[in-house]
Structure formats: structure tokens, C-alpha cells
Design an enzyme around this catalytic site. Structure first.
Site, PDB file in Angstrom:
ATOM      1  N   ASP A  39       0.862  -1.184   0.000  1.00 24.49           N
ATOM      2  CA  ASP A  39       0.000   0.000   0.000  1.00 24.49           C
ATOM      3  C   ASP A  39       0.896   1.230   0.000  1.00 24.49           C
ATOM      4  O   ASP A  39       1.318   1.692   1.057  1.00 24.49           O
ATOM      5  CB  ASP A  39      -0.881   0.042   1.257  1.00 24.49           C
TER       6      ASP A  39
ATOM      7  N   ARG B 164       4.314   3.314   2.884  1.00 25.92           N
ATOM      8  CA  ARG B 164       4.955   2.137   3.462  1.00 25.92           C
ATOM      9  C   ARG B 164       6.461   2.088   3.209  1.00 25.92           C
ATOM     10  O   ARG B 164       7.157   1.312   3.836  1.00 25.92           O
ATOM     11  CB  ARG B 164       4.336   0.850   2.883  1.00 25.92           C
TER      12      ARG B 164
ATOM     13  N   ARG C   5      -7.178  10.593   1.491  1.00 24.87           N
ATOM     14  CA  ARG C   5      -6.778   9.560   0.533  1.00 24.87           C
ATOM     15  C   ARG C   5      -7.572   9.679  -0.768  1.00 24.87           C
ATOM     16  O   ARG C   5      -7.222   9.033  -1.765  1.00 24.87           O
ATOM     17  CB  ARG C   5      -6.997   8.174   1.142  1.00 24.87           C
TER      18      ARG C   5
ATOM     19  N   LYS D  29      -8.893   1.352  -6.046  1.00 23.18           N
ATOM     20  CA  LYS D  29      -9.626   0.844  -4.878  1.00 23.18           C
ATOM     21  C   LYS D  29     -10.493   1.959  -4.293  1.00 23.18           C
ATOM     22  O   LYS D  29     -10.301   3.131  -4.643  1.00 23.18           O
ATOM     23  CB  LYS D  29      -8.643   0.305  -3.828  1.00 23.18           C
ATOM     24  N   HIS D  30     -11.496   1.657  -3.447  1.00 24.47           N
ATOM     25  CA  HIS D  30     -11.961   0.385  -2.923  1.00 24.47           C
ATOM     26  C   HIS D  30     -13.341   0.134  -3.517  1.00 24.47           C
ATOM     27  O   HIS D  30     -14.309   0.736  -3.070  1.00 24.47           O
ATOM     28  CB  HIS D  30     -12.072   0.434  -1.406  1.00 24.47           C
TER      29      HIS D  30
ATOM     30  N   HIS E 158     -12.215  -1.738   8.489  1.00 28.89           N
ATOM     31  CA  HIS E 158     -11.364  -2.546   9.355  1.00 28.89           C
ATOM     32  C   HIS E 158     -12.143  -3.030  10.583  1.00 28.89           C
ATOM     33  O   HIS E 158     -11.797  -4.051  11.187  1.00 28.89           O
ATOM     34  CB  HIS E 158     -10.160  -1.727   9.853  1.00 28.89           C
TER      35      HIS E 158
ATOM     36  N   ASP F 113      -9.483  -6.462  -0.621  1.00 30.54           N
ATOM     37  CA  ASP F 113      -8.853  -5.791   0.502  1.00 30.54           C
ATOM     38  C   ASP F 113      -8.538  -6.873   1.545  1.00 30.54           C
ATOM     39  O   ASP F 113      -9.000  -8.016   1.435  1.00 30.54           O
ATOM     40  CB  ASP F 113      -9.794  -4.729   1.076  1.00 30.54           C
TER      41      ASP F 113
END
Length: 483
Positions: A71, A79, A142, A172-173, A185, A257
Site C-alpha cells: 500500500d 509504506r 486519501r 480501490k476500494h 477494518h 482488501d
């Protein structure tokens, strides 16, 4: 189809994770046996440095041809080295504020070049969600913004730039996480939209990404009652096969995901969620940051059992295998691009919006007060704020007596208050208003979405909290790097 053939096809759909900067033996063995690939996570120690990551991916490629996924959105979700220092590239909100698709293309091409240099070949970006809910706890900066057409322009540019660097993009998503006020999440967010609204809003940037040739699309764990009837989109044939494949005509790889998320597997477990995602039409299954050898084996057993019971067709596994093979062939035919970090700083500078006249500091450095703001799970503990650019900076959380302590420390010099998504944090708003009452000359810097702003203050909106955003704001404010 033999049991060994089914096992190999099943293995080719899986993207487990592992801890540490080197590949464990079980992973190398699975790669030799046809494992689809891996997903890298900073929090599990996979990315201590670019040099270490390059050595890790080279080690894995000796074992087998595989997808190395990550990601790397730039901005708040980073990351690579930016997870420790902040990204040199602003995120999508800043790129949307600039609204220069060619600049977005440059930024994503440079990010792709950095990924290619360390051996990552599939990036779980861009996020093309249309962020229409101010209180969205997981998308926010984002997203390119709340306008579907703007999001579509930049979705296409981001896909094009990434893939010019020889790295596969993953939009995404799907079908869109921007209208939700819950984090997938932690649950199954509701998207209360019928097909007509989805066509006019959520699906617009996905169509653009598909037309731009995105090699992958990631599903979101979202409940769309009008489409999925209470089932998360990741596990819904109506969403994956009906909406994405048939209505939008997408023919590339579909990735889930992370299946460890509550929105996908909370009630049924990862192995069963994996089976249902494959039945629905997914081709690659991201298992999650803490899902290692045991989860991999349990998932393989569950897939094999589903085939034996007639729940999952071997042809569905073969179809997934054909798509992933085609993607690997595409990856083999591309060369990396040149890193262009100047594009990131240019975008961050152009994104800033200033209200009021910036003050001078009369030779005395201002006090910088950064107000506490919790990040979401996708962002993680990435550093943010102006602290690296301030000779005197403090963190504040609104504790009793804090306003007086800040005012005393700022006596005789300027005061800068740094916010992050103040519209979502009452304590930030209260402390800011209290400081402005006593010090109307306070400069307010918002490093999240500029939804809330005080009535009277010099105000800077950066549209993100990456290192590039911080540097651009520091330049305007006349701050110098801390010693």
C-alpha cells in the site's frame, strides 16, 4: 482436474504476509510451489529501508515468480521510507486540490519508479473513492475529492503514471468507500446508494481507471443493500461479477482488501471469507498483516474442501489463474521509469490554500503547537506535523490548564497551531478557539481536510500531512529545520 492442480491454482490466488525483513523458509517453499505472492507491511518490519526491501524482494524472486504488493499511496498512507519520516509525495487530496492531471501522472510515475527500484510490482493504489462524507473515518485525504469527475480525471492519471513505471496499479476500494462513516477494518460500512446513484457518483472514477487500463481493482468490504443485500461487496457475486465484470466490463485482476478486516471475515473467519470471495469472482486474496503460514494452510484446505463439495468450481480457480498469468506477462514487458521527487514537492506547494496575510516573526521563532489527532488503521503511526521544521514545537491534547501553559510559552512571539481533521476532533476545535480568543494573531494550519475552520485567523490548508506537505507549509511560514 487433479487434487495437485487444484492446490496449485488455489495457492496462486493467495497473498499472505510475514514478519521481519527477510523471507522465512515456509514462504520460500510456498513460492516454489506457486504461491501468488505476498503483501508487505511496514508495521510487521518488512520495510526497514529501501536497501533491505530490495534485498528481500530479490530473495523472494529467486524462489518463484510472484506478485510483491504494498500500500503505497503517498500522502498519509505510505509504506516505504516515508512510513518512518513521512512521504515525499502528497496524497490524493492535495493532488485533487491542484487539479493538474499531468502533475498527478508525474507524482504516481515517480512513486512507481521508487517501487520498481525495490522490486515491488503491484501497488494497491490509487484510492479512487469519491469522499462525499466529511466524517469518513478511513478515506478523507486519501481521496482526490468529493467531485466524481475530478476523481475520475486523477484516477486515470494515477493509473497511467504508475503503469508507465512498470508497476501494476490497483484502483480501490470498489465500489467506493467515500460515502461511509464507518471503517471497514472494524465493521461493514453501509453505502446507501441505488444503482443510479452509484453510476453518477462512486463508479465514475472506476470507469476512468478501467479505461486508462488499470491492471487491478481492489474490492472494499462494503454493504450496498441495493446491490449486495447485506453481504460485503468483497464476498458478493452481484458486486464483483455483476457490477464490476458485467456492467463496467472490467477484464483484469480483481484483488480483495485484506480479509482479516472485520468487514470481511469478522463473523466467518478468513478461510471461509476466502472461499466466498473466490466464488464471487475475486482472483487474488490479500490475507492481512498478521496472516502467515497457519492462515495460509487453513485457507488452502478450505478452498480444496469447497471444490470437493461443489461450492467452488475448478474453472473459477483456472479463470483466476489465467488473469494472474496475463498480469505477470504484462509486468515482464515493462521497464522502470526515473524517480522524480521534485514532482511531489511541486504538488505540495501548489496545493496549499492561504486565507489572510502571513505574519513575520520579528526575529523570534514562533511556537508551533501540534494538536493530538488519532490516525486510522490504514494510515498507522506515520509521523506528521511541522515539528521537523520548527525550532520550538510542542504537542497538546487539550488537558486542563494547557491553554494557559501554551500562552505563557508563546509570550512575545508568534503562535502557530497545527490541526489534522479538526472537523472530526472536538478537542482540537475547542483548544484552537481558546487560543484564538487570547491570541487573535495565531496562525492555524490544517493538515487534514479543511472542513472546519475558525472564523478569524490566518489559515493554511495543506490537504495532507505528508513530509512534502509539511515542507511546503514550513516554507510559506518562514520556518527553518529544527537543529
Amino acid at each position: 482436474m487433479t487434487g495437485d492442480e487444484i492446490a496449485r491454482l488455489a495457492r496462486g490466488t493467495l497473498l499472505p504476509s510475514f514478519p521481519g525483513p527477510t523471507a522465512p523458509g515456509w514462504l520460500l517453499d510456498e513460492l516454489e510451489r506457486g504461491l501468488g505472492g505476498v503483501t508487505l507491511f511496514a508495521l510487521t518490519g518488512n520495510v526497514p529501508s529501501p536497501e533491505s526491501l530490495a534485498a528481500l524482494t530479490a530473495q523472494m524472486r529467486k524462489a518463484g515468480e510472484a506478485f510483491v504488493t504494498i500500500d503505497e499511496e503517498g500522502g498519509d498512507v505510505t509504506r516505504l521510507g516515508g512510513h518512518a519520516t513521512g512521504s515525499p509525495y502528497p496524497g490524493n487530496a492535495a493532488l485533487g486540490a491542484v487539479d493538474d492531471p499531468e502533475l498527478t501522472r508525474r507524482v504516481y510515475r515517480s512513486m512507481g519508479a521508487e517501487l520498481a527500484e525495490v522490486g515491488v510490482n503491484l501497488n494497491f493504489a490509487p484510492s479512487v473513492d469519491v469522499n462525499t462524507a466529511d466524517d469518513n473515518p478511513v478515506i478523507g485525504t486519501r481521496s482526490f475529492g468529493p467531485d466524481p469527475e475530478l476523481a475520475a480525471r486523477h484516477a486515470a492519471a494515477a493509473v497511467t503514471g504508475t503503469q508507465e513505471a512498470g508497476v501494476a496499479a490497483c484502483a480501490k476500494h470498489f465500489p467506493g468507500h467515500g460515502a461511509t462513516v464507518e471503517d471497514s477494518h472494524l465493521g461493514v460500512p453501509l453505502v446507501d446508494a441505488d444503482l443510479d446513484l452509484l453510476d453518477r457518483r462512486e463508479l465514475v472514477p472506476f470507469r476512468a481507471a478501467i479505461e486508462a487500463g488499470t491492471r487491478a481493482v481492489m474490492t472494499g468490504h462494503l454493504n450496498l443493500p441495493a446491490i449486495t443485500r447485506g453481504v460485503p461487496a468483497t464476498l458478493s457475486p452481484e458486486a464483483i461479477t455483476g457490477l464490476l465484470r458485467e456492467r463496467l466490463g472490467y477484464r483484469g485482476v480483481i484483488v480483495t482488501d485484506a480479509l482479516d478486516m472485520e468487514g470481511a471475515s469478522g463473523a466467518i473467519g478468513i478461510p471461509e471469507a476466502s472461499v466466498r470471495a473466490l466464488i464471487a469472482g475475486a482472483d487474488l486474496l490479500c490475507l492481512g498483516p498478521n496472516e502467515h503460514a497457519d492462515t495460509l494452510r487453513a485457507t488452502l484446505e478450505a478452498i480444496a474442501a469447497a471444490v470437493r463439495m461443489g461450492r467452488l468450481s475448478p474453472d473459477r480457480l483456472a479463470e483466476a489463474g489465467e488473469r494472474t498469468r496475463a498480469l505477470k506477462q504484462w509486468l515482464a514487458g515493462h521497464s522502470p521509469a526515473v524517480v522524480d521527487r521534485a514532482a511531489g514537492l511541486e504538488a505540495a506547494r501548489r496545493a496549499i490554500r492561504v486565507t489572510g496575510s502571513l505574519p513575520g516573526w520579528n526575529g523570534s521563532p514562533p511556537l508551533v503547537v501540534e494538536l493530538e489527532a488519532t490516525g486510522n488503521i490504514a494510515v498507522g503511526p506515520t509521523p506528521w506535523g511541522l515539528n521537523p521544521w520548527a525550532s520550538d514545537a510542542v504537542r497538546a491534547d487539550g488537558a486542563e490548564g494547557e491553554v494557559d501553559r501554551v500562552l505563557e510559552r508563546a509570550t512575545g512571539r508568534g503562535l502557530i497551531v497545527v490541526l489534522r481533521d479538526a472537523h472530526r476532533h472536538a478537542s482540537q476545535r475547542a483548544l484552537t478557539n481558546a487560543l484564538l480568543t487570547a491570541r487573535p494573531d495565531t496562525v492555524v494550519v490544517e493538515m487534514g481536510l479543511p472542513v472546519w475552520r475558525p472564523g478569524s485567523a490566518v489559515y493554511l490548508a495543506t490537504y495532507g500531512a505528508a513530509a512534502a506537505n509539511a515542507q511546503a507549509a514550513a516554507e510559506l511560514l518562514g520556518l527553518t529545520p529544527a537543529a
